[in-house]
Write an enzyme that holds these catalytic residues in place. Structure first.
Site, mmCIF file in Angstrom:
data_model
loop_
_atom_site.group_PDB
_atom_site.id
_atom_site.type_symbol
_atom_site.label_atom_id
_atom_site.label_comp_id
_atom_site.label_asym_id
_atom_site.label_seq_id
_atom_site.Cartn_x
_atom_site.Cartn_y
_atom_site.Cartn_z
ATOM 1 C CE LYS A 1 -3.689 -2.165 2.426
ATOM 2 N NZ LYS A 1 -4.563 -2.624 3.566
ATOM 3 C CG ASP B 1 -9.863 -0.339 5.079
ATOM 4 O OD1 ASP B 1 -9.440 -0.498 3.390
ATOM 5 O OD2 ASP B 1 -9.080 -0.689 5.645
ATOM 6 C CD GLN C 1 -3.590 -4.712 6.388
ATOM 7 O OE1 GLN C 1 -3.024 -3.562 5.936
ATOM 8 N NE2 GLN C 1 -3.737 -5.573 6.117
#
Ligand code: NAP
Length: 295
Positions: free
Chosen positions: A54, A121, A98
């Site tokens: 990422k 997200d 994460q």
């Protein structure tokens, strides 16, 4: 007749080129540099490689990226404190924690602490609720990627029978919801199947578009789909290792047999997978535009 392959690798490459140009223009015309922070707790190797991919992608697109790695024993309070710091940091437009988190940390409490305007997200209840209502919001990255794959491969969803296998909060439920929204990329008739569905084959056999997100390797076989179906295979299942130790991956759909019946199909790897990180970048750029009052 063998299906046309929907290449997530190629489509994500095209989107990244567009984003790179957009990021350059934002800097040049408005002095805006989108910023992303990734927060990893612990040393899970898979999570480490996702996070570093990422950051690498963000860097390649000209997005400012920060990577924070915390020890596995980090307390929930410390993590919440860090999120609060980034919520207030003007250089940061997107905060990504994460998952999974270590067991002693309440995942929901952490995700809900992220400012919804920085929730790239798309997991915060504010964004989930807005998605449900069809309002502008950050869409969760994997379903967002599926929308792009379909649109950019010329797949019409309006009036189609869409069957989704799997009802997770990150893939199944949101993609089912997006497919039934009253707009161009939706307008489908949607069926959502799970382990309690009585006759899954009955549903898969009448699907015009089949989206599989179950995590069971090669679950869907050719005799369970109809001629001409469009197949989006979200599954990423490790089914072995090569001699050099590289993981061998399989989707939820038996690619070799189903591709002989389908009109279009995504491969695994190289289908949905590459789209997820790309859509995270798209959401980060959107967050920066919004923060700068450009949307
Ligand atoms: P998950 O949370 O494990 O949920 C799996 C879902 O599939 C559940 O709703 C389960 O039903 C359902 N299911 C399991 N076996 C089934 C069967 N035989 N028939 C019908 N439904 C069945 O899954 P997830 O997180 O959505 O992930 C699914 C797959 O996608 C995994 O392989 C994952 O690695 C992959 N994935 C890929 C990406 C990407 O970027 N490409 C992103 C996310 C996930 P119940 O609810 O009844 O248990």
């Amino acid at each position: 007749m063998s299906a046309e392959i929907i290449s997530g690798t190629e489509i994500s490459k095209a989107i990244k080129e567009e984003l790179k140009a957009e990021v350059a223009e934002l800097a040049e015309k408005h002095g805006v540099v989108p910023g992303l922070v990734t927060i990893l707790v612990g040393d899970d190797p898979a999570s480490q490689s996702y996070v570093s991919a990422k950051n690498k992608t963000a860097h390649a697109l000209g997005i400012h990226s920060e990577q924070v790695t915390l020890p596995a024993e980090t307390s929930e309070e410390e993590l919440l404190g860090l999120i609060d710091k980034y919520n207030k940091d003007d250089k940061i437009n997107g905060i990504l924690v994460q998952l999974p988190l270590p067991k002693h940390i309440n995942e929901a409490r952490v995700l809900y602490a992220i400012d919804p305007d920085k929730d790239v997200d798309g997991f915060h209840p504010v964004n989930v609720g807005k998605m449900m209502l069809g309002e502008k919001c950050f869409l969760p990255c994997t379903p967002h990627g599926i929308l792009e794959l379909l649109a950019r491969s010329g797949v019409e969803t309006s009036g189609k029978e869409v069957v989704v296998l799997g009802r997770s909060n990150i893939v199944g439920k949101p993609i089912a919801n997006l497919m039934l929204q009253k707009r161009e990329s939706g307008n489908a008739t949607v069926t959502l199947c799970h382990t309690r569905t009585k006759d899954t084959d009955f549903h898969t056999r009448r699907a015009d578009i089949l989206i599989a997100a179950v995590g069971v390797p090669n679950l869907v076989k050719a005799d369970q789909v109809k001629e001409g179906v469009v197949v989006i295979d979200v599954g990423v299942n490790r089914v072995g290792k090569t001699e050099s130790g590289k993981a061998i991956l399989a989707g939820d759909v038996e690619f070799e047999s189903v591709k002989e019946k389908a009109s279009k199909i995504t491969p695994v790897p190289g289908g949905v997978g590459p789209m997820t990180i790309t859509m995270l970048m798209k959401n980060t750029v959107q967050a920066a535009r919004q923060a700068a009052g450009l949307e």
